[in-house]
Structures are given as C-alpha cells and as structure tokens.
Design a protein around this motif. Structure first.
Motif, PDB file in Angstrom:
ATOM      1  N   LEU A   1       0.691  -1.685   0.127  1.00 38.32           N
ATOM      2  CA  LEU A   1       0.003  -0.126   0.213  1.00 38.32           C
ATOM      3  C   LEU A   1       0.766   1.626  -0.267  1.00 38.32           C
ATOM      4  CD1 LEU A   1      -2.673   0.891   0.315  1.00 38.32           C
ATOM      5  CD2 LEU A   1      -2.081   1.419   3.092  1.00 38.32           C
ATOM      6  N   LEU A   2       2.321   0.876   0.922  1.00 45.00           N
ATOM      7  CA  LEU A   2       2.746   2.321   0.888  1.00 45.00           C
ATOM      8  C   LEU A   2       4.032   2.429  -0.615  1.00 45.00           C
ATOM      9  CD1 LEU A   2       3.996   2.414   4.396  1.00 45.00           C
ATOM     10  CD2 LEU A   2       2.055   3.785   3.477  1.00 45.00           C
ATOM     11  N   MET A   3       4.016   1.395  -0.827  1.00 45.59           N
ATOM     12  CA  MET A   3       4.442   1.711  -2.991  1.00 45.59           C
ATOM     13  C   MET A   3       3.639   2.351  -3.812  1.00 45.59           C
ATOM     14  SD  MET A   3       7.043  -1.904  -2.765  1.00 45.59           S
ATOM     15  CE  MET A   3       8.387  -2.148  -2.029  1.00 45.59           C
ATOM     16  N   TRP A   4       2.034   2.201  -3.333  1.00 42.37           N
ATOM     17  CA  TRP A   4       0.994   2.489  -4.514  1.00 42.37           C
ATOM     18  C   TRP A   4       1.611   4.089  -3.650  1.00 42.37           C
ATOM     19  CZ3 TRP A   4      -3.102   5.491  -3.175  1.00 42.37           C
ATOM     20  CH2 TRP A   4      -4.514   4.819  -4.280  1.00 42.37           C
ATOM     21  N   GLU A   5       0.916   4.044  -2.229  1.00 42.00           N
ATOM     22  CA  GLU A   5       0.618   5.743  -2.582  1.00 42.00           C
ATOM     23  C   GLU A   5       2.409   6.707  -2.127  1.00 42.00           C
ATOM     24  OE1 GLU A   5       0.578   5.888   1.679  1.00 42.00           O
ATOM     25  OE2 GLU A   5      -1.638   4.938   1.853  1.00 42.00           O
ATOM     26  N   LEU A   6       2.962   6.239  -2.506  1.00 40.01           N
ATOM     27  CA  LEU A   6       4.450   6.797  -2.922  1.00 40.01           C
ATOM     28  C   LEU A   6       4.724   7.506  -4.692  1.00 40.01           C
ATOM     29  CD1 LEU A   6       7.558   5.069  -1.379  1.00 40.01           C
ATOM     30  CD2 LEU A   6       6.580   7.757  -0.555  1.00 40.01           C
ATOM     31  N   ARG A   7       4.063   6.178  -5.276  1.00 40.41           N
ATOM     32  CA  ARG A   7       4.182   6.360  -6.677  1.00 40.41           C
ATOM     33  C   ARG A   7       2.928   7.422  -6.800  1.00 40.41           C
ATOM     34  NH1 ARG A   7       6.563   5.571 -11.889  1.00 40.41           N
ATOM     35  NH2 ARG A   7       5.403   4.802 -13.129  1.00 40.41           N
ATOM     36  N   GLU A   8       1.815   7.288  -6.672  1.00 37.67           N
ATOM     37  CA  GLU A   8       1.229   8.100  -6.615  1.00 37.67           C
ATOM     38  C   GLU A   8       0.798   9.973  -5.948  1.00 37.67           C
ATOM     39  OE1 GLU A   8      -2.125   8.075  -8.428  1.00 37.67           O
ATOM     40  OE2 GLU A   8      -0.791   5.888  -8.566  1.00 37.67           O
ATOM     41  N   VAL A   9       1.779  10.065  -4.820  1.00 38.05           N
ATOM     42  CA  VAL A   9       1.920  11.296  -4.029  1.00 38.05           C
ATOM     43  C   VAL A   9       2.844  11.989  -4.293  1.00 38.05           C
ATOM     44  CG1 VAL A   9       1.875  12.346  -1.340  1.00 38.05           C
ATOM     45  CG2 VAL A   9       0.780  10.399  -2.014  1.00 38.05           C
ATOM     46  N   PHE A  10       4.080  11.340  -4.264  1.00 36.70           N
ATOM     47  CA  PHE A  10       5.592  11.937  -5.142  1.00 36.70           C
ATOM     48  C   PHE A  10       5.528  11.856  -6.569  1.00 36.70           C
ATOM     49  CE2 PHE A  10       5.882  11.138  -0.047  1.00 36.70           C
ATOM     50  CZ  PHE A  10       6.394  12.328   0.095  1.00 36.70           C
ATOM     51  N   GLY A  11       5.188  10.528  -6.910  1.00 42.26           N
ATOM     52  CA  GLY A  11       4.831  10.168  -8.575  1.00 42.26           C
ATOM     53  C   GLY A  11       7.085   9.519  -9.081  1.00 42.26           C
ATOM     54  N   LEU A  12       6.642   9.316  -8.206  1.00 46.96           N
ATOM     55  CA  LEU A  12       8.487   8.728  -7.621  1.00 46.96           C
ATOM     56  C   LEU A  12       8.317   7.274  -9.061  1.00 46.96           C
ATOM     57  CD1 LEU A  12       9.600   7.932  -4.217  1.00 46.96           C
ATOM     58  CD2 LEU A  12      10.261   9.967  -5.802  1.00 46.96           C
ATOM     59  N   SER A  13       9.854   7.087  -9.641  1.00 43.26           N
ATOM     60  CA  SER A  13      10.356   5.955 -10.457  1.00 43.26           C
ATOM     61  C   SER A  13       9.579   4.617  -9.218  1.00 43.26           C
ATOM     62  CB  SER A  13      11.549   5.928 -10.795  1.00 43.26           C
ATOM     63  OG  SER A  13      13.124   6.285 -10.163  1.00 43.26           O
ATOM     64  N   PHE A  14       9.535   3.319  -9.887  1.00 38.79           N
ATOM     65  CA  PHE A  14       9.751   2.050  -9.506  1.00 38.79           C
ATOM     66  C   PHE A  14      10.613   1.692  -8.778  1.00 38.79           C
ATOM     67  CE2 PHE A  14       6.801   1.331 -12.567  1.00 38.79           C
ATOM     68  CZ  PHE A  14       5.324   1.454 -10.883  1.00 38.79           C
ATOM     69  N   LEU A  15      12.567   1.787  -9.441  1.00 36.42           N
ATOM     70  CA  LEU A  15      13.662   2.119  -8.591  1.00 36.42           C
ATOM     71  C   LEU A  15      14.137   3.093  -7.172  1.00 36.42           C
ATOM     72  CD1 LEU A  15      16.190   1.216  -9.082  1.00 36.42           C
ATOM     73  CD2 LEU A  15      16.921   3.678 -10.461  1.00 36.42           C
ATOM     74  N   GLU A  16      13.322   4.235  -7.419  1.00 33.56           N
ATOM     75  CA  GLU A  16      13.014   4.926  -6.087  1.00 33.56           C
ATOM     76  C   GLU A  16      12.364   4.561  -4.907  1.00 33.56           C
ATOM     77  OE1 GLU A  16      12.003   8.535  -8.161  1.00 33.56           O
ATOM     78  OE2 GLU A  16      13.937   9.773  -8.759  1.00 33.56           O
ATOM     79  N   ILE A  17      11.502   4.246  -5.140  1.00 34.80           N
ATOM     80  CA  ILE A  17      10.186   3.274  -4.318  1.00 34.80           C
ATOM     81  C   ILE A  17      11.369   2.117  -3.365  1.00 34.80           C
ATOM     82  CG2 ILE A  17       8.190   2.283  -4.463  1.00 34.80           C
ATOM     83  CD1 ILE A  17       7.182   3.886  -6.295  1.00 34.80           C
ATOM     84  N   GLY A  18      11.857   1.777  -4.911  1.00 36.96           N
ATOM     85  CA  GLY A  18      12.444   0.474  -4.078  1.00 36.96           C
ATOM     86  C   GLY A  18      13.506   0.494  -3.432  1.00 36.96           C
ATOM     87  N   ARG A  19      13.952   1.385  -3.417  1.00 39.01           N
ATOM     88  CA  ARG A  19      15.294   2.585  -2.435  1.00 39.01           C
ATOM     89  C   ARG A  19      14.928   2.969  -1.426  1.00 39.01           C
ATOM     90  NH1 ARG A  19      17.897   7.881  -3.542  1.00 39.01           N
ATOM     91  NH2 ARG A  19      19.465   8.251  -1.866  1.00 39.01           N
ATOM     92  N   ALA A  20      13.449   3.126  -1.290  1.00 42.27           N
ATOM     93  CA  ALA A  20      13.229   4.332  -0.578  1.00 42.27           C
ATOM     94  C   ALA A  20      12.556   3.234   0.990  1.00 42.27           C
ATOM     95  CB  ALA A  20      12.050   4.116  -0.486  1.00 42.27           C
TER      96      ALA A  20
END
Length: 176
Positions: free
Chosen positions: A135-154
């Motif tokens: 859920l939080l990975m999806w939220e990061l994609r929607e709220v911050f517009g991060l790439s999948f690489l940056e989400i994985g890094r977080a």
C-alpha cells in the motif's frame, strides 16, 4: 536425668513420681542472671546518649544540605540516565533533516498504520507488514510520482520489479 525402670510396676510408679518432683525443683532453681538496677540504668543512659549524638549529627547534616533529607535517594539516582542521550537525540535530529521527504512520509504512515518502520524496510514477510508495504509503495507512486527504482530504494534497496508488482497488486484490488 532418666527415671529408673523396674519390671515391677509399683516401683516404677514411685520412682516416676519422685523423678517428676526432682525435675520440678530443678526447673525452679534455674537462675537466669538479671542485670543489677545500677547496670541497667547505665545501659539506658548510654543508649539515650548515643541517640542524642546521632540526632545532632543528622540535624547538622540537614543544615548543611539546605533542609534536604540526607538519607533520601537523590533524584538523579532514581532513574537510569544515559549521559550521552542528548548527543543521540541531536544525531537523530540531524539524520532526520537529511532524510528524503518520501522516507519521512513512510515513517509517519508506519506510525499511523501501527507497523514498525524497520519491519517495512526490512525482510519481514508477515501478512500485515507485506500488505502495508504494498500500500505504501502505491502511495509513494501516487503522492510523490517516484519511479519504481526510487520506490525500491526508499524501501531498503528493493528491486524495481518488486515495487512495480506491489503497485499493480494494489491497483488490481482497487478495481474490484
């Protein structure tokens, strides 16, 4: 002292009665030394004198310590104190200032969702943690517009395909 015993019951009874009388007389003659009145008076005076001196010393100590009880445990000994805790707090403050905004968002959401942050970015495979992580990975994609690489890094250097799979899973559940 043992009473004599004889086969004849009559002799035995007579000797037992005599033995009981001797024993009673012996108990009455046991002398327990009691202190003389003069000795008792000296001991009481000595005890009272020692108490007066002890009280005087305690009053003097109280005056030296501004009325605080000398025998009381100091406040700083009441709880365990780590003398470098202020340094730890400052280092944590500096670390939080340098943290990326998406990581701060993750930490806040972890508290809101009652999941430890270390479990989110760690290797925990508990169902509650995994669902929250997705859920939080999806939220990061929607709220911050991060790439999948940056989400994985977080999320503790996870692979971008893991982040992609998590986002697709949450979107699929939302469509249902």
């Amino acid at each position: 002292m043992r009473p004599p015993f004889h086969r004849d019951g009559l002799i035995c009874v007579r000797y037992c009665e005599a033995f009981a009388c001797l024993l009673a007389v012996h108990k009455m003659t046991i002398h327990v030394p009691t202190p003389l009145t003069f000795e008792a008076k000296l001991k009481e005076e000595h005890k009272a004198r020692r108490q007066r001196f002890a009280d005087a010393v305690k009053r003097a100590r109280l005056r030296e310590n501004n009325g605080q009880d000398v025998d009381a445990i100091p406040e700083w000994k009441g709880a365990e104190i780590h003398f470098d805790s202020h340094m730890r707090a400052y280092q944590l403050h500096l670390a939080n200032q340098m943290v990326r905004p998406e990581v701060l968002y993750l930490k806040k959401r972890a508290v809101d969702l009652d999941v430890p942050y270390h479990d989110l970015v760690g290797r925990s495979a508990l169902k509650k943690v995994v669902e929250t992580r997705r859920l939080l990975m999806w939220e990061l994609r929607e709220v911050f517009g991060l790439s999948f690489l940056e989400i994985g890094r977080a999320f503790g250097w996870r692979d971008s395909s893991t982040a992609m799979s998590a986002v697709k899973t949450v979107e699929a559940r939302m469509r249902r």
